[in-house]
Design a protein around this motif. Structure first.
Motif, PDB file in Angstrom:
ATOM      1  N   TYR A 234       0.835  -1.202   0.000  1.00 61.17           N
ATOM      2  CA  TYR A 234       0.000   0.000   0.000  1.00 61.17           C
ATOM      3  C   TYR A 234       0.869   1.251   0.000  1.00 61.17           C
ATOM      4  N   THR A 235       0.314   2.345  -0.502  1.00 61.22           N
ATOM      5  CA  THR A 235       1.072   3.597  -0.610  1.00 61.22           C
ATOM      6  C   THR A 235       0.608   4.672   0.362  1.00 61.22           C
ATOM      7  N   HIS A 236      -0.521   4.467   1.036  1.00 61.76           N
ATOM      8  CA  HIS A 236      -1.128   5.547   1.811  1.00 61.76           C
ATOM      9  C   HIS A 236      -0.284   5.998   2.987  1.00 61.76           C
ATOM     10  N   ALA A 237       0.541   5.086   3.554  1.00 54.76           N
ATOM     11  CA  ALA A 237       1.311   5.447   4.736  1.00 54.76           C
ATOM     12  C   ALA A 237       2.321   6.548   4.442  1.00 54.76           C
ATOM     13  N   LYS A 238       2.848   6.564   3.226  1.00 57.09           N
ATOM     14  CA  LYS A 238       3.815   7.585   2.818  1.00 57.09           C
ATOM     15  C   LYS A 238       3.175   8.702   2.010  1.00 57.09           C
ATOM     16  N   GLU A 239       2.280   8.320   1.111  1.00 57.21           N
ATOM     17  CA  GLU A 239       1.757   9.284   0.146  1.00 57.21           C
ATOM     18  C   GLU A 239       0.345   9.773   0.458  1.00 57.21           C
ATOM     19  N   GLY A 240      -0.337   9.110   1.379  1.00 61.50           N
ATOM     20  CA  GLY A 240      -1.733   9.432   1.625  1.00 61.50           C
ATOM     21  C   GLY A 240      -2.633   8.748   0.610  1.00 61.50           C
ATOM     22  N   SER A 241      -3.933   8.877   0.801  1.00 61.36           N
ATOM     23  CA  SER A 241      -4.893   8.221  -0.092  1.00 61.36           C
ATOM     24  C   SER A 241      -5.200   9.055  -1.328  1.00 61.36           C
ATOM     25  N   LYS A 242      -4.644  10.277  -1.376  1.00 59.37           N
ATOM     26  CA  LYS A 242      -4.931  11.235  -2.460  1.00 59.37           C
ATOM     27  C   LYS A 242      -6.428  11.554  -2.528  1.00 59.37           C
ATOM     28  N   TYR A 243      -7.091  11.390  -1.397  1.00 57.75           N
ATOM     29  CA  TYR A 243      -8.523  11.684  -1.330  1.00 57.75           C
ATOM     30  C   TYR A 243      -8.754  13.178  -1.522  1.00 57.75           C
ATOM     31  N   GLU A 244      -9.757  13.515  -2.317  1.00 55.26           N
ATOM     32  CA  GLU A 244     -10.135  14.908  -2.496  1.00 55.26           C
ATOM     33  C   GLU A 244     -11.614  14.986  -2.843  1.00 55.26           C
ATOM     34  N   VAL A 245     -12.172  16.175  -2.651  1.00 61.37           N
ATOM     35  CA  VAL A 245     -13.539  16.460  -3.072  1.00 61.37           C
ATOM     36  C   VAL A 245     -13.470  17.592  -4.084  1.00 61.37           C
ATOM     37  N   ARG A 246     -13.934  17.311  -5.301  1.00 59.15           N
ATOM     38  CA  ARG A 246     -13.911  18.317  -6.357  1.00 59.15           C
ATOM     39  C   ARG A 246     -15.328  18.511  -6.870  1.00 59.15           C
ATOM     40  N   ASP A 247     -15.820  19.746  -6.741  1.00 58.10           N
ATOM     41  CA  ASP A 247     -17.199  20.072  -7.143  1.00 58.10           C
ATOM     42  C   ASP A 247     -18.206  19.137  -6.477  1.00 58.10           C
ATOM     43  N   GLY A 248     -17.918  18.799  -5.233  1.00 54.48           N
ATOM     44  CA  GLY A 248     -18.830  17.964  -4.466  1.00 54.48           C
ATOM     45  C   GLY A 248     -18.622  16.470  -4.609  1.00 54.48           C
ATOM     46  N   THR A 249     -17.824  16.057  -5.603  1.00 55.34           N
ATOM     47  CA  THR A 249     -17.629  14.632  -5.854  1.00 55.34           C
ATOM     48  C   THR A 249     -16.358  14.144  -5.179  1.00 55.34           C
ATOM     49  N   PRO A 250     -16.464  13.176  -4.258  1.00 51.43           N
ATOM     50  CA  PRO A 250     -15.263  12.657  -3.602  1.00 51.43           C
ATOM     51  C   PRO A 250     -14.555  11.623  -4.476  1.00 51.43           C
ATOM     52  N   SER A 251     -13.244  11.589  -4.382  1.00 52.56           N
ATOM     53  CA  SER A 251     -12.470  10.595  -5.113  1.00 52.56           C
ATOM     54  C   SER A 251     -11.156  10.377  -4.379  1.00 52.56           C
ATOM     55  N   GLY A 252     -10.532   9.261  -4.677  1.00 55.73           N
ATOM     56  CA  GLY A 252      -9.239   8.965  -4.082  1.00 55.73           C
ATOM     57  C   GLY A 252      -8.327   8.327  -5.101  1.00 55.73           C
TER      58      GLY A 252
END
Length: 586
Positions: free
Chosen positions: A235-253
């Motif tokens: 997994y990459t999240h421990a170093k890089e994070g999940s890259k989760y974001e909300v753009r125009d109301g739509t969540p994505s990772g």
């Protein structure tokens, strides 16, 4: 009189609820108003609805509770940054999130400028909010409380005891280890990249074999105390994070699995590539690993506390397949999961937690039980009539007949007959459901006896993957005759085996492994829906209808206008809006 506004904000499934003196008044997810699935941000429209339902303004609200606390596990966060040196992007994303959560008062001022808030803002730790959302509205005086999800406030799981009107947390699994991340990584790996796609893996799993069980044991290591740890090479999240974001109301990772997972499981599937047996086997193996970890935790907690009741919360509480095995794979004898077990439900948990820490709430005996999910907006007969009048030309062009049927028995009998004829029904009644499941107020209904009904629904309306099952709504009194259980399942949160002798009678709601994610319907919980299913049972001998959400690749419909839009743009046969039945002529 004390009003508390509970919020899940700045994250997917943003939501609001209103609690008055320890009783829930209203609750709704923001996506239902914004019409964007899993909408993330500040739930201003849900807040407006809750206040309107109570007939008050924001100035009457004494407390606002949000289901995040940026101060929680602070020293662990600092120690992790010092020891692990995560990416700057990961650190900055956490800083931005903290700034948002801490700024609720400003958000209220900016998004509801016509109102004024003079009360107090409370940040409630994420997993405490989850635990409170389950226990403090449950029917139990004392129970083990468990929360399992991706992450929130630097933890992915927590547990403890709910007793009376208080919760004691005495165990957690912290970042970067997470069962939610484990399942999300596999979900992405087999080609389901969107936020919330994990349920597709759960639906795909029965088509596979546990051929990758040993590999899954490399991804998650189980411990004797019930906890678990990820092998972070995959997994990459421990170093890089999940890259989760909300753009125009739509969540994505962004992608969270590393190239090492390809070495372990073979090539990843692109989202448009065909599903192969290997992908089904990976899904089955991942579901099996999740269940092993889940029941390892539950077994340890039962040994620790010796209680027979458990309440579940967190995003992983939506794993209805695992939930249906609690009584056979753990010693627990009673289970409660509210209808919005994920982050939206944290709004309710935060509000009730604050109530029970206030002097008036801590001194009062807990009295509210969430035994139904109907906490959202409704439509009056006048509003329905206005919506129909506005679309009358389109209704006429679609060759539809419109009639009002005020006798409820006749309305239900007519609808039941249409279902028995193989027609697809849009059913819009009462208050909107709280949580992701349509539970008989914003539902599409069909005949469970027809083996081809799944294909008919996908052709006419749903257009979803063929491996995903549809669910049965069943009269509560008929459950033991049709399922291998006699439990209350009002929120469609558990999967149970259909009795072998009954499976051929309801092929449209029987999954490939002979199970169904049932909803039990009572006369007190939803009188009109119970009457409809009863009428269908009298007509056919089957006290069950197929129930799926009233939508077409969008959030569940909220208003009569949206129900009409969905009806007219699809090939639905009948729409029942309150007492009005709209039928396409042959």
């Amino acid at each position: 009189m004390t009003y508390i506004l509970g919020l899940n904000a700045f994250h997917a499934d943003s939501a609001a609820c209103l609690v008055k003196d320890g009783t829930l008044v209203a609750a709704a997810e923001e996506e239902r108003f914004r019409r964007i699935k899993h909408w993330g941000g500040f739930p201003s429209e849900a807040i407006r609805y809750c206040l309107k339902e109570a007939g008050i303004g924001l100035d009457a609200v004494a407390h606002v509770a949000i289901n995040r606390d940026s101060r929680a596990n602070l020293w662990r966060k600092i120690a992790y940054v010092v020891a692990k040196r995560p990416s700057v992007d990961l650190v900055m994303s956490r800083v931005r999130n903290r700034q948002q959560w801490a700024d609720v008062r400003t958000q209220l001022t900016e998004t509801l400028p016509e109102m004024r808030f003079n009360g107090e803002v409370h940040q409630v730790e994420h997993h405490l909010s989850h635990l409170a959302s389950a226990f403090l509205v449950s029917p139990f005086d004392k129970a083990v409380a468990v929360s399992v999800d991706g992450f929130g406030d630097f933890a992915s799981a927590s547990w403890g005891i709910g007793d009376g009107n208080s919760i004691t947390i005495d165990g957690r699994v912290h970042f970067p280890h997470s069962l939610g991340i484990f399942y999300e990584g596999v979900t992405q790996f087999i080609g389901f990249p969107h936020y919330g796609d994990e349920y597709k893996v759960m639906g795909l799993a029965p088509y596979g074999e546990p051929a990758y069980a040993k590999q899954m044991e490399q991804l998650v290591r189980l411990r004797d105390d019930g906890t678990f740890a990820l092998d972070l090479r995959y997994y990459t999240h421990a170093k890089e994070g999940s890259k989760y974001e909300v753009r125009d109301g739509t969540p994505s990772g962004g992608r969270i699995w590393s190239p090492a997972m390809v070495e372990l499981l073979g090539p990843a599937r692109g989202k448009d590539e065909p599903l192969e047996q290997r992908h089904k086997d990976i899904a089955r193996s991942a579901q099996g690993m999740y269940e092993n970890a889940f029941f390892n935790l539950l077994g340890a907690l039962h040994r620790k506390y010796g209680l027979d009741a458990v309440v579940l919360s967190g995003g992983c509480a939506y794993n209805s397949v695992a939930n249906g095995k609690i009584y056979e794979r753990s010693p627990f004898k009673h289970c409660y999961i509210q209808s919005a077990g994920g982050d939206a439900g944290g709004a309710i948990g935060a509000a009730f937690q604050v109530w029970h820490t206030l002097p008036e709430g801590s001194a009062a005996k807990r009295h509210f039980v969430m035994d139904h999910a109907y906490w959202g907006p409704s439509a009056t007969a006048g509003e329905v009539s206005i919506a129909i009048a506005a679309r009358q030309a389109d209704i006429d062009a679609a060759n539809c007949n419109v009639e009002t049927i005020t006798d409820e028995a006749v309305l239900c009998e007519r609808t039941a007959a249409a279902i028995a004829e193989g027609k697809v029904i849009g059913w819009f009644q009462g208050r909107l459901e709280w949580g992701p499941r349509a539970l008989g107020n914003r539902s599409i209904l069909a005949d469970p006896r027809r083996a081809d009904m799944k294909d008919i629904l996908n052709l006419k309306i749903k257009r979803r993957e063929s491996f995903r099952p549809f669910a049965p709504s069943i009269l509560r009194e008929a459950v033991p005759d049709w399922f291998e259980t006699d439990d209350d399942v009002p929120f469609m949160m558990q999967v149970f085996r259909i009795r072998p002798a009954r499976r051929a009678s309801i092929p449209a709601v029987a999954h490939v492994d002979g199970t169904g994610r049932l909803q039990t319907v009572t006369q007190t919980g939803n009188p009109r829906y119970h009457r409809l299913i009863s009428a269908f049972g009298v007509l056919t001998g089957v006290p069950i209808v197929l129930n799926t959400s009233f939508n077409e690749n969008e959030p569940v419909v909220c208003k009569p206008e949206e129900a009409l839009d969905c009806f007219l743009r699809t090939r639905m046969d009948v729409l029942v809006l309150g007492d009005i039945m709209i039928t396409r002529r042959d």
